[in-house]
Write a protein that holds these residues in place. Structure first.
Motif, PDB file in Angstrom:
ATOM      1  N   THR A 779       1.362  -8.044  -3.098  1.00 39.13           N
ATOM      2  CA  THR A 779       0.411  -7.868  -4.193  1.00 39.13           C
ATOM      3  C   THR A 779      -0.227  -6.492  -4.082  1.00 39.13           C
ATOM      4  O   THR A 779      -0.777  -6.132  -3.039  1.00 39.13           O
ATOM      5  CB  THR A 779      -0.672  -8.957  -4.166  1.00 39.13           C
ATOM      6  OG1 THR A 779      -0.057 -10.231  -4.378  1.00 39.13           O
ATOM      7  CG2 THR A 779      -1.705  -8.721  -5.272  1.00 39.13           C
ATOM      8  N   VAL A 780      -0.130  -5.723  -5.139  1.00 37.77           N
ATOM      9  CA  VAL A 780      -0.712  -4.381  -5.189  1.00 37.77           C
ATOM     10  C   VAL A 780      -2.132  -4.500  -5.739  1.00 37.77           C
ATOM     11  O   VAL A 780      -2.344  -5.037  -6.823  1.00 37.77           O
ATOM     12  CB  VAL A 780       0.112  -3.442  -6.084  1.00 37.77           C
ATOM     13  CG1 VAL A 780      -0.472  -2.033  -6.061  1.00 37.77           C
ATOM     14  CG2 VAL A 780       1.558  -3.428  -5.635  1.00 37.77           C
ATOM     15  N   THR A 781      -3.088  -4.009  -4.983  1.00 37.38           N
ATOM     16  CA  THR A 781      -4.474  -3.966  -5.451  1.00 37.38           C
ATOM     17  C   THR A 781      -4.771  -2.553  -5.930  1.00 37.38           C
ATOM     18  O   THR A 781      -4.698  -1.592  -5.157  1.00 37.38           O
ATOM     19  CB  THR A 781      -5.449  -4.375  -4.333  1.00 37.38           C
ATOM     20  OG1 THR A 781      -5.139  -5.715  -3.911  1.00 37.38           O
ATOM     21  CG2 THR A 781      -6.890  -4.330  -4.836  1.00 37.38           C
ATOM     22  N   ILE A 782      -5.077  -2.430  -7.203  1.00 37.04           N
ATOM     23  CA  ILE A 782      -5.300  -1.121  -7.833  1.00 37.04           C
ATOM     24  C   ILE A 782      -6.780  -0.985  -8.153  1.00 37.04           C
ATOM     25  O   ILE A 782      -7.351  -1.827  -8.850  1.00 37.04           O
ATOM     26  CB  ILE A 782      -4.474  -0.976  -9.122  1.00 37.04           C
ATOM     27  CG1 ILE A 782      -2.994  -1.258  -8.843  1.00 37.04           C
ATOM     28  CG2 ILE A 782      -4.662   0.404  -9.742  1.00 37.04           C
ATOM     29  CD1 ILE A 782      -2.159  -1.380 -10.084  1.00 37.04           C
ATOM     30  N   SER A 783      -7.409   0.044  -7.623  1.00 38.11           N
ATOM     31  CA  SER A 783      -8.814   0.330  -7.899  1.00 38.11           C
ATOM     32  C   SER A 783      -8.888   1.485  -8.900  1.00 38.11           C
ATOM     33  O   SER A 783      -8.294   2.532  -8.688  1.00 38.11           O
ATOM     34  CB  SER A 783      -9.565   0.693  -6.615  1.00 38.11           C
ATOM     35  OG  SER A 783      -9.523  -0.380  -5.690  1.00 38.11           O
ATOM     36  N   VAL A 784      -9.619   1.255  -9.973  1.00 36.12           N
ATOM     37  CA  VAL A 784      -9.709   2.240 -11.057  1.00 36.12           C
ATOM     38  C   VAL A 784     -11.179   2.544 -11.323  1.00 36.12           C
ATOM     39  O   VAL A 784     -12.007   1.622 -11.399  1.00 36.12           O
ATOM     40  CB  VAL A 784      -9.035   1.720 -12.343  1.00 36.12           C
ATOM     41  CG1 VAL A 784      -9.168   2.742 -13.472  1.00 36.12           C
ATOM     42  CG2 VAL A 784      -7.574   1.390 -12.087  1.00 36.12           C
ATOM     43  N   GLU A 785     -11.486   3.819 -11.434  1.00 37.12           N
ATOM     44  CA  GLU A 785     -12.827   4.232 -11.856  1.00 37.12           C
ATOM     45  C   GLU A 785     -12.735   4.853 -13.241  1.00 37.12           C
ATOM     46  O   GLU A 785     -11.922   5.752 -13.493  1.00 37.12           O
ATOM     47  CB  GLU A 785     -13.434   5.240 -10.868  1.00 37.12           C
ATOM     48  CG  GLU A 785     -13.820   4.617  -9.529  1.00 37.12           C
ATOM     49  CD  GLU A 785     -14.610   5.571  -8.646  1.00 37.12           C
ATOM     50  OE1 GLU A 785     -14.949   6.675  -9.125  1.00 37.12           O
ATOM     51  OE2 GLU A 785     -14.881   5.200  -7.489  1.00 37.12           O
ATOM     52  N   LEU A 832     -13.195  -0.944 -11.572  1.00 33.46           N
ATOM     53  CA  LEU A 832     -12.378  -2.108 -11.884  1.00 33.46           C
ATOM     54  C   LEU A 832     -11.314  -2.286 -10.811  1.00 33.46           C
ATOM     55  O   LEU A 832     -10.881  -1.321 -10.180  1.00 33.46           O
ATOM     56  CB  LEU A 832     -11.692  -1.960 -13.246  1.00 33.46           C
ATOM     57  CG  LEU A 832     -12.560  -1.813 -14.491  1.00 33.46           C
ATOM     58  CD1 LEU A 832     -12.919  -0.375 -14.744  1.00 33.46           C
ATOM     59  CD2 LEU A 832     -11.827  -2.358 -15.697  1.00 33.46           C
ATOM     60  N   THR A 833     -10.882  -3.534 -10.647  1.00 36.69           N
ATOM     61  CA  THR A 833      -9.817  -3.840  -9.697  1.00 36.69           C
ATOM     62  C   THR A 833      -8.757  -4.679 -10.399  1.00 36.69           C
ATOM     63  O   THR A 833      -9.068  -5.670 -11.063  1.00 36.69           O
ATOM     64  CB  THR A 833     -10.358  -4.610  -8.484  1.00 36.69           C
ATOM     65  OG1 THR A 833     -11.358  -3.813  -7.833  1.00 36.69           O
ATOM     66  CG2 THR A 833      -9.239  -4.913  -7.495  1.00 36.69           C
ATOM     67  N   PHE A 834      -7.494  -4.248 -10.264  1.00 38.52           N
ATOM     68  CA  PHE A 834      -6.361  -4.977 -10.813  1.00 38.52           C
ATOM     69  C   PHE A 834      -5.467  -5.424  -9.660  1.00 38.52           C
ATOM     70  O   PHE A 834      -5.356  -4.723  -8.650  1.00 38.52           O
ATOM     71  CB  PHE A 834      -5.531  -4.101 -11.754  1.00 38.52           C
ATOM     72  CG  PHE A 834      -6.278  -3.591 -12.952  1.00 38.52           C
ATOM     73  CD1 PHE A 834      -6.269  -4.284 -14.155  1.00 38.52           C
ATOM     74  CD2 PHE A 834      -6.981  -2.391 -12.894  1.00 38.52           C
ATOM     75  CE1 PHE A 834      -6.939  -3.808 -15.256  1.00 38.52           C
ATOM     76  CE2 PHE A 834      -7.653  -1.908 -14.002  1.00 38.52           C
ATOM     77  CZ  PHE A 834      -7.639  -2.620 -15.182  1.00 38.52           C
TER      78      PHE A 834
END
Length: 845
Positions: A779-785, A832-834
């Motif tokens: 599972t890839v955890t993507i953090s976006v600002e 945000l986190t995806f």
């Protein structure tokens, strides 16, 4: 001449007999008529085929040179290995054979085939035929060659280890004049097919090592806690054997399952075996965090086979943000048949994630705006509004009712009106339904994907936009009308069909309910499952009420009494049944109060808007705790005479348009039109026919435009321009723009300066992932600002997608984010986190 007469006599006699008896008359004929099965051979092996596999065979005929009256075949096969499941004509309408259809021949009537009927103790048969219709004028006789009938078989038996099954699917045996069950007759009823011209289909099934099975825990991962105290909570899991081929002839299985006994507990009574499969033995022993399993069967098991259901009990939960992971590890796996150990693929372990307890945030009431200032212009009789706002309400509180009192000074203010705000109704008007107990098996070769398709018909009675969102029970991909998404929208009073395909790329099954929510309301909305058109199913809504109103509102104005002058306000979530399913959450307006100023002097006057006697009630009638309310104030400024004034502002409502001297406006975006208003007054009185000059500068001080306009009867002049977006480096114009408005009032020049930020409404400033490399199944955890200069509130959609080495989109996620509240010249940041899982079919690279 005598032989000819005798032959004519035989034909006449045959015709008479045919009219009296259904039996077929046989006579000598050329041996050119043929009947055969295509394909001529079927070759299967246990590495690729197993019980349940289906295949088709087609019976063909060649009667070139003959005008024929009908045909029939009896197809014989061993019932221990094959089962006939269907038989039909090969014509396009399935009501006649392809042979009759190609010749333009009408049959007497479609004959119902006999399917899988006993031939003897070891064999079954299929019987099918077709007869020429003599009652249709000009009906041509069939001739030449063509297909007759298609038979569908299902594999019901397999070769033993190292064995090969070989036999014929037989239509020749029953071609035995004088009374054949497999025949072709000419137009006079004479049989013209002979056994030497009937050809069977050779069936071969070779045992070879089938695909390897594997064990897995389901669900693979589950999460408990955070807003819930989960100590003592039962956690069900199951253990399966996946991809088990019957050709392995499995007899028993043994393995261990380890777990963290400091986090969860289980006893032997919490283990329920699937005794329908494991009828010989089913045992489990528990020792210090390890469960040892042994199961045995006398049956020929295949496919996905459940071993047991387990129920763990959570015995530890920390405080948030602590997260404890109890890994459920499968080890020491041995699958056996009577002769050898069966090789297995890597097992799929499970996990129970226990999130530390986080007490839900306490909600609270507030007056918005907190401080209201009226004046110093003449303000007697002026009205203004304030909102009673619910703040930070978590859905978990399950609030259904509230009540407050708001005190005020009735010598300074008069209550004109109290109206319900949208918060309760808009957050509880929606509903949901479900596609229940949907099962998707594990992804296996050759597609490494399993899927299921539903057809849903959405019918809306009233105009509006309705958004349906599907929440799956696990990590699957949802394709709606060919697009990868989990939402679909209906606009207007219409009826629309949606094809919903659900795909599972995981090596384990995904089973459960697919929750479908409908917002903003389910009123007048019908959702019907028409996957089976003959049996449509209307999906029932789970909702508080079937029709508006969605909330009940109470208010009263108390001029005096034990509490002094105050407004009583209360609200309740509506219900049709006395039960609630949808609960409000978030921050929103409960009520809007309109006041009128009834007193103003030459000094400032003020009063408090005090919130007191608050109460919040949950669905069970219990009090909900809350934080201290935030009261408001109202100040009526003393009268003053400012003389000459000009106020420059944009089209946005106050205070976002820059209303007031030298106030900034909210931001503008590329190519957006900007309206510039200038209000010219003398001691608050509007001045008409005054020429106002505007100067517009970019962040570098370059003058982009100069404009003029004349004030109208309300003292307002207005001009407009559109934000530039040149071909070369348009983003170089981003930044703070300045507008100066100037007017001459009786030989005195006055001006006002307005500034605003020019940029995208929102932009991504930073993207990171939790790792640099990933394996299939990770599972890839993507953090976006995301940043924005917006002062007003907007909803934006932020998406994240992953593509593989060949450019295929292998994962997609989206979130709707509410932005706003930025301070002028300072961008506000949103984090945000995806999470996206890497499917097995993604290419490496």
């Amino acid at each position: 001449m005598e032989k000819v007469f005798k032959a004519i006599g035989l034909v006449l006699i045959a015709s008479i007999l045919l009219s009296l008896c259904p039996a077929v008359i046989h006579a000598q004929a050329p041996t050119t008529v043929k009947m055969w099965i295509e394909p001529s051979s079927i070759s299967l092996n246990t590495a690729e085929h197993s019980i349940g596999y289906r295949f088709d065979v087609v019976v063909w005929v060649d009667a070139t040179g003959y005008e024929c009256g009908g045909w029939q075949f009896k197809m014989i096969y061993p019932k221990a290995y094959l089962k006939a499941v269907a038989c039909e004509y090969t014509g396009s309408d399935k009501r006649r054979s392809g042979w009759f259809e190609s010749c333009g021949t009408k049959n007497l009537m479609p004959l119902t085939p006999t399917i899988d009927s006993p031939h003897n103790a070891t064999h079954n048969y299929v019987l099918h035929g077709e007869a020429y219709d003599p009652t249709t004028p000009g009906n041509p006789y069939p001739t030449g060659s063509g297909s007759l009938s298609k038979v569908t078989f299902e594999v019901v038996g397999l070769p033993g280890k190292g064995e090969t099954i070989e036999f014929e699917i037989d239509i020749r045996t029953e071609c035995t004049p004088p009374r054949s069950k497999t025949y072709v007759i000419d137009k006079d009823g004479v049989e013209i097919l002979y056994p030497q011209n009937v050809f069977n289909c050779l069936y071969t099934f070779v045992w070879s090592p089938p695909p390897k099975p594997y064990l897995g825990v389901y669900p693979v991962s589950q999460e408990h806690g955070m807003y819930e105290n989960v100590i003592g909570k039962p956690v069900p899991v199951s253990i399966f054997i996946y991809s088990l081929d019957a050709a392995w002839f499995l007899t028993n299985a043994s393995f261990t399952l380890t777990y963290d006994s400091t986090l969860v507990n289980i006893t032997e009574s919490d283990i329920a075996f699937n005794t329908a499969a494991w009828d010989v033995a089913a045992q489990a022993t528990i020792t210090d965090g390890t469960i040892t399993f042994f199961v045995e069967t006398s049956k020929q098991l295949s496919g996905t086979v459940k071993i047991a259901d387990l129920v763990f009990t959570i015995i530890y939960q920390g405080a948030y943000p602590e997260v404890k992971v109890c890994t459920l590890d499968l080890k020491d796996i041995v699958l056996m048949n009577h002769e050898l150990q069966i090789p297995t693929k890597p097992e799929i372990d499970g996990e129970i994630r226990i999130i530390g307890l986080l007490t839900m945030p306490l909600p609270y009431f507030s007056i918005v705006p907190k401080d209201t200032v009226i004046g110093p212009d003449p303000s007697l009789g002026k009205t203004f509004t304030v909102d009673l706002v619910m703040n930070e309400l978590h859905e978990g509180w399950k609030l259904v009712a509230y009540g407050v009192r708001i005190g005020y000074d009735n010598t300074l203010l008069e209550v004109v009106d109290v109206k319900e705000g949208p918060f309760l109704s808009t957050t509880t008007s929606w509903g949901y339904t479900a596609l229940e107990d949907v099962y998707l098996g594990p992804a296996e070769p050759p597609l490494y994907m399993t899927n299921i398709t539903f057809k849903l018909k959405a019918k809306t009675t009233f105009a509006g936009t309705y958004t349906f969102t599907i929440t799956p029970p696990g990590a699957v991909r949802i394709i709606i009308n060919g697009t990868l998404t989990n939402t679909f929208t209906v606009t207007g009073a219409v009826e629309r069909l949606f094809i919903i395909e659900i795909r599972n790329y995981n090596p384990y099954p995904v089973e459960g309910d697919y929750i479908i929510s409908c917002r903003p309301t389910t009123y007048g909305v019908t959702l019907t499952d028409v996957t089976d058109p003959a049996n449509p199913v209307v999906l029932p809504w789970t909702r508080n009420v079937a029709a508006p109103p969605y909330s009940w509102f109470f208010t009263g104005i108390e001029p005096d009494g034990i509490y002094g002058p105050h407004i009583a306000i209360g609200g309740m979530v509506a219900t049709d049944t006395g039960e609630w399913y949808i609960f409000p959450s978030g921050t929103g307006t409960l009520a809007t109060i309109t006041f009128k100023v009834i007193k103003q002097g030459y000094t400032d006057l003020s009063c408090a808007l005090n919130i007191f006697d608050e109460i919040m009630i949950d669905k069970d009638g219990r009090d909900i705790p809350f934080k201290d309310s935030i009261d408001g104030t109202v100040t009526v400024k003393g009268l003053s005479l400012p003389g000459r004034q000009i106020d420059l502002y944009t089209q946005y409502p106050a205070p976002f348009g820059g209303q007031g001297p030298n106030k900034p406006s909210d931001m503008f975006t590329p190519q957006q039109e900007v309206l510039l208003y200038a209000l010219v007054t003398y001691n608050y009185w509007p001045l008409q026919n005054k020429l106002v000059s505007y100067e517009i500068k970019d962040p570098g001080g370059k003058v982009w435009d100069k404009k003029t306009a004349t004030t109208n009867q309300d003292g307002i002049a207005v001009v407009s321009f559109r934000m530039p977006w040149p071909c070369e480096n348009p983003e170089s114009l981003f930044g703070v723009w300045t507008v100066i408005a100037t007017v001459d009032i009786a030989d005195v020049v006055v001006n006002d300066t307005l500034q605003f930020h020019y940029n995208y409404l929102a932009f991504v400033s930073k993207v990171t992932t939790d790792k640099l490399e990933y394996d299939h199944g990770d599972t890839v955890t993507i953090s976006v600002e995301v940043k924005s200069y917006a002062m007003q509130t907007y909803n934006i959609l932020v998406t994240a997608a992953i593509t593989d080495e060949l450019g295929y989109t292998i994962g997609f996620a989206a979130q709707t984010v509410k932005i706003g509240g930025a301070t002028f010249c300072s961008a506000k940041t949103y984090k945000l986190t995806f999470t996206i899982k890497i499917p097995k079919w993604a290419v490496a690279g």
